[in-house]
Design a protein around this motif. Structure first.
Motif, PDB file in Angstrom:
ATOM      1  N   GLU A 243       0.832  -1.197   0.000  1.00 58.69           N
ATOM      2  CA  GLU A 243       0.000   0.000   0.000  1.00 58.69           C
ATOM      3  C   GLU A 243       0.871   1.254   0.000  1.00 58.69           C
ATOM      4  O   GLU A 243       2.028   1.229   0.431  1.00 58.69           O
ATOM      5  N   ALA A 244       0.273   2.345  -0.483  1.00 62.02           N
ATOM      6  CA  ALA A 244       1.012   3.609  -0.538  1.00 62.02           C
ATOM      7  C   ALA A 244       1.113   4.276   0.827  1.00 62.02           C
ATOM      8  O   ALA A 244       1.965   5.141   1.038  1.00 62.02           O
ATOM      9  N   SER A 245       0.232   3.890   1.763  1.00 55.78           N
ATOM     10  CA  SER A 245       0.245   4.491   3.092  1.00 55.78           C
ATOM     11  C   SER A 245      -0.168   3.453   4.117  1.00 55.78           C
ATOM     12  O   SER A 245      -0.622   2.350   3.772  1.00 55.78           O
ATOM     13  N   LEU A 246      -0.054   3.814   5.384  1.00 56.91           N
ATOM     14  CA  LEU A 246      -0.456   2.939   6.483  1.00 56.91           C
ATOM     15  C   LEU A 246      -1.762   3.412   7.116  1.00 56.91           C
ATOM     16  O   LEU A 246      -2.062   3.107   8.270  1.00 56.91           O
ATOM     17  N   ARG A 247      -2.545   4.142   6.332  1.00 57.96           N
ATOM     18  CA  ARG A 247      -3.833   4.631   6.826  1.00 57.96           C
ATOM     19  C   ARG A 247      -4.779   3.471   7.103  1.00 57.96           C
ATOM     20  O   ARG A 247      -4.744   2.436   6.434  1.00 57.96           O
ATOM     21  N   VAL A 248      -5.653   3.662   8.080  1.00 58.06           N
ATOM     22  CA  VAL A 248      -6.577   2.603   8.444  1.00 58.06           C
ATOM     23  C   VAL A 248      -7.530   2.267   7.299  1.00 58.06           C
ATOM     24  O   VAL A 248      -7.882   1.090   7.099  1.00 58.06           O
ATOM     25  N   ASP A 249      -7.954   3.273   6.525  1.00 51.50           N
ATOM     26  CA  ASP A 249      -8.874   2.964   5.431  1.00 51.50           C
ATOM     27  C   ASP A 249      -8.200   2.132   4.349  1.00 51.50           C
ATOM     28  O   ASP A 249      -8.831   1.274   3.720  1.00 51.50           O
ATOM     29  N   ALA A 250      -6.898   2.323   4.134  1.00 48.01           N
ATOM     30  CA  ALA A 250      -6.172   1.543   3.123  1.00 48.01           C
ATOM     31  C   ALA A 250      -5.952   0.109   3.583  1.00 48.01           C
ATOM     32  O   ALA A 250      -6.254  -0.847   2.854  1.00 48.01           O
ATOM     33  N   ASN A 282     -10.322   8.795   8.756  1.00 44.23           N
ATOM     34  CA  ASN A 282      -9.842   7.840   7.756  1.00 44.23           C
ATOM     35  C   ASN A 282      -8.321   7.769   7.743  1.00 44.23           C
ATOM     36  O   ASN A 282      -7.739   6.734   7.416  1.00 44.23           O
ATOM     37  N   GLY A 283      -7.685   8.873   8.095  1.00 40.66           N
ATOM     38  CA  GLY A 283      -6.236   8.953   7.990  1.00 40.66           C
ATOM     39  C   GLY A 283      -5.486   8.447   9.213  1.00 40.66           C
ATOM     40  O   GLY A 283      -4.270   8.633   9.309  1.00 40.66           O
ATOM     41  N   THR A 284      -6.190   7.810  10.158  1.00 44.26           N
ATOM     42  CA  THR A 284      -5.507   7.247  11.324  1.00 44.26           C
ATOM     43  C   THR A 284      -4.420   6.278  10.867  1.00 44.26           C
ATOM     44  O   THR A 284      -4.683   5.362  10.082  1.00 44.26           O
ATOM     45  N   THR A 285      -3.205   6.474  11.350  1.00 49.24           N
ATOM     46  CA  THR A 285      -2.073   5.654  10.918  1.00 49.24           C
ATOM     47  C   THR A 285      -1.931   4.432  11.807  1.00 49.24           C
ATOM     48  O   THR A 285      -2.009   4.518  13.033  1.00 49.24           O
ATOM     49  N   LEU A 286      -1.722   3.272  11.170  1.00 45.30           N
ATOM     50  CA  LEU A 286      -1.575   2.023  11.900  1.00 45.30           C
ATOM     51  C   LEU A 286      -0.102   1.638  12.000  1.00 45.30           C
ATOM     52  O   LEU A 286       0.732   2.096  11.216  1.00 45.30           O
ATOM     53  N   LYS A 287       0.191   0.776  12.964  1.00 47.35           N
ATOM     54  CA  LYS A 287       1.559   0.274  13.153  1.00 47.35           C
ATOM     55  C   LYS A 287       1.506  -1.219  13.433  1.00 47.35           C
ATOM     56  O   LYS A 287       0.425  -1.776  13.715  1.00 47.35           O
ATOM     57  N   SER A 288       2.641  -1.846  13.405  1.00 47.71           N
ATOM     58  CA  SER A 288       2.720  -3.278  13.673  1.00 47.71           C
ATOM     59  C   SER A 288       2.180  -3.590  15.069  1.00 47.71           C
ATOM     60  O   SER A 288       2.512  -2.920  16.040  1.00 47.71           O
ATOM     61  N   GLY A 289       1.307  -4.596  15.153  1.00 49.25           N
ATOM     62  CA  GLY A 289       0.712  -4.985  16.422  1.00 49.25           C
ATOM     63  C   GLY A 289      -0.680  -4.439  16.646  1.00 49.25           C
ATOM     64  O   GLY A 289      -1.397  -4.927  17.523  1.00 49.25           O
ATOM     65  N   ASP A 290      -1.090  -3.432  15.880  1.00 48.10           N
ATOM     66  CA  ASP A 290      -2.433  -2.872  16.026  1.00 48.10           C
ATOM     67  C   ASP A 290      -3.491  -3.891  15.604  1.00 48.10           C
ATOM     68  O   ASP A 290      -3.286  -4.690  14.683  1.00 48.10           O
ATOM     69  N   VAL A 291      -4.634  -3.849  16.277  1.00 50.03           N
ATOM     70  CA  VAL A 291      -5.759  -4.721  15.948  1.00 50.03           C
ATOM     71  C   VAL A 291      -6.915  -3.851  15.477  1.00 50.03           C
ATOM     72  O   VAL A 291      -7.325  -2.915  16.167  1.00 50.03           O
ATOM     73  N   VAL A 292      -7.417  -4.157  14.280  1.00 52.44           N
ATOM     74  CA  VAL A 292      -8.524  -3.400  13.692  1.00 52.44           C
ATOM     75  C   VAL A 292      -9.779  -4.265  13.740  1.00 52.44           C
ATOM     76  O   VAL A 292      -9.767  -5.414  13.282  1.00 52.44           O
ATOM     77  N   SER A 293     -10.844  -3.729  14.310  1.00 51.55           N
ATOM     78  CA  SER A 293     -12.121  -4.436  14.373  1.00 51.55           C
ATOM     79  C   SER A 293     -13.146  -3.660  13.550  1.00 51.55           C
ATOM     80  O   SER A 293     -13.262  -2.437  13.699  1.00 51.55           O
ATOM     81  N   VAL A 294     -13.890  -4.370  12.712  1.00 52.20           N
ATOM     82  CA  VAL A 294     -14.933  -3.753  11.896  1.00 52.20           C
ATOM     83  C   VAL A 294     -16.226  -4.515  12.127  1.00 52.20           C
ATOM     84  O   VAL A 294     -16.267  -5.745  11.964  1.00 52.20           O
ATOM     85  N   SER A 295     -17.269  -3.807  12.515  1.00 53.24           N
ATOM     86  CA  SER A 295     -18.557  -4.452  12.792  1.00 53.24           C
ATOM     87  C   SER A 295     -19.038  -5.235  11.571  1.00 53.24           C
ATOM     88  O   SER A 295     -19.077  -4.714  10.457  1.00 53.24           O
ATOM     89  N   GLY A 296     -19.373  -6.497  11.796  1.00 53.13           N
ATOM     90  CA  GLY A 296     -19.861  -7.337  10.714  1.00 53.13           C
ATOM     91  C   GLY A 296     -18.777  -7.970   9.874  1.00 53.13           C
ATOM     92  O   GLY A 296     -19.070  -8.795   8.996  1.00 53.13           O
ATOM     93  N   GLN A 297     -17.518  -7.597  10.125  1.00 50.57           N
ATOM     94  CA  GLN A 297     -16.418  -8.124   9.317  1.00 50.57           C
ATOM     95  C   GLN A 297     -15.433  -8.959  10.136  1.00 50.57           C
ATOM     96  O   GLN A 297     -14.789  -9.853   9.613  1.00 50.57           O
TER      97      GLN A 297
END
Length: 321
Positions: A243-250, A282-297
């Motif tokens: 990816e071009a960035s580490l944004r959460v939306d990407a 949308n532009g929140t930057t993620l790093k190694s070890g972060d856990v992303v939770s999405v409702s229904g996903q």
């Protein structure tokens, strides 16, 4: 299970130095000694006692600031301050106190911070080895000698063969009884059999008598021993994306295989969480070890991140199945 025992005496030295301004803390003609009000003749000016007390308060504040240095999330900082206050009460009163269930990020930071306090022992328990949400017990190392009994397991059974229910269904039903989320630990799904839950002991009987449905399925709740919990390590699938960035939306759109625009809408609706905290940008930057939770996903963990020759990011994504 996790446990830690710690030492850092500098706050005590600051406290003793503070009270060297005034050997006694006098109010009217009585003396507070270890929390007990005792008669005592007034022989020191009150202003000296107040000065010592203020100095002690400042020392504690400075100590807290040092302990919490580096913790960026404001809500986590507030939780840690409360846990530190509880730990100091437990030490001074020589008793054992307990938190409610903590999210993994707060749990991790709490154990690190408590590790810097003198004579304090901290034990984290979630009911089973792989528990995500845990309670922490704190007390003086001479008092907290064994793991306290602070968690109760419940079995929720019903005919889920024709109407399977998700983690969210069970969570919604439990919270629908009126209890707060931090009183509830992990929920272990069991397919057609229902689920097992961890809860603070004081609310177990309330849930048993109050909760009768999950979705449209009638249920029965009963206590079970912690040793009867049926759990297994989570199944995961790993893959890589560039990816071009580490944004959460990407990264989240790539990890959950959904469009970027749909992910942006989910963020706007408050359905996306990073490390169990809702994100709104949308532009929140993620790093190694972060856990992303999405409702229904479901959930996604960010693994190893490397930079490519073209300046992009090669990211390992770990999807929980």
């Amino acid at each position: 299970m996790a446990a830690a025992t710690f030492s850092s005496p500098w706050l005590l030295r600051r406290a003793l130095k503070a009270f060297s301004f005034s050997p006694t803390l006098c109010v009217s003609n009585k003396l507070y000694f270890h929390g007990v009000l005792r008669p005592f003749p007034v022989h020191n000016p009150l202003r000296h006692s107040a000065a010592g007390l203020c100095y002690l308060a400042q020392a504690i504040k400075e100590d807290t600031d040092v302990l919490l240095k580096g913790v960026a999330d404001k809500s986590t900082v507030e939780e840690l301050k409360n846990i530190l206050q509880m730990a100091r009460r437990a030490e001074s009163r020589r008793e054992v106190l307990h938190t409610d269930f903590l999210t993994p990020p707060v749990l991790k930071e709490s154990m690190l911070v408590l590790g810097k306090l003198a004579d304090i022992k901290a034990v984290a328990q979630g009911g089973y080895p792989q528990a995500e949400r845990c309670r922490i017990s704190v007390g003086h190392s001479e008092v907290l000698r064994s793991d306290p009994d602070i968690i109760t397991a419940l079995s929720i059974t019903g005919n889920f063969g024709f109407q399977p229910c998700s983690h969210g269904d069970f969570l919604g039903a439990i919270l629908g009884t009126g209890i707060a989320r931090d009183k509830l630990g992990d929920i272990i799904l069991q397919g057609e059999k229902g689920a097992q839950i961890l809860i603070i002991p004081e609310l177990a009987d309330f849930i048993i008598s109050t909760m009768d449905k999950v979705g449209n399925v009638s249920v029965i709740c009963s206590k079970i021993p912690l040793l009867a919990l049926e759990y297994e390590p989570p199944r995961t699938k790993s893959f890589r994306t560039v990816e071009a960035s580490l944004r959460v939306d990407a990264l989240a759109s790539a990890g959950f295989k959904i469009s970027r625009s749909k992910l942006v809408n989910l963020i706007s609706n408050g359905d996306v969480r990073v490390n169990w905290t809702t994100v709104t940008k949308n532009g929140t930057t993620l790093k190694s070890g972060d856990v992303v939770s999405v409702s229904g996903q479901g959930r996604l963990k960010i693994g190893e991140i490397n930079t490519t020759r073209k300046g992009k990011f090669a990211v390992e994504l770990i999807r929980y199945l």
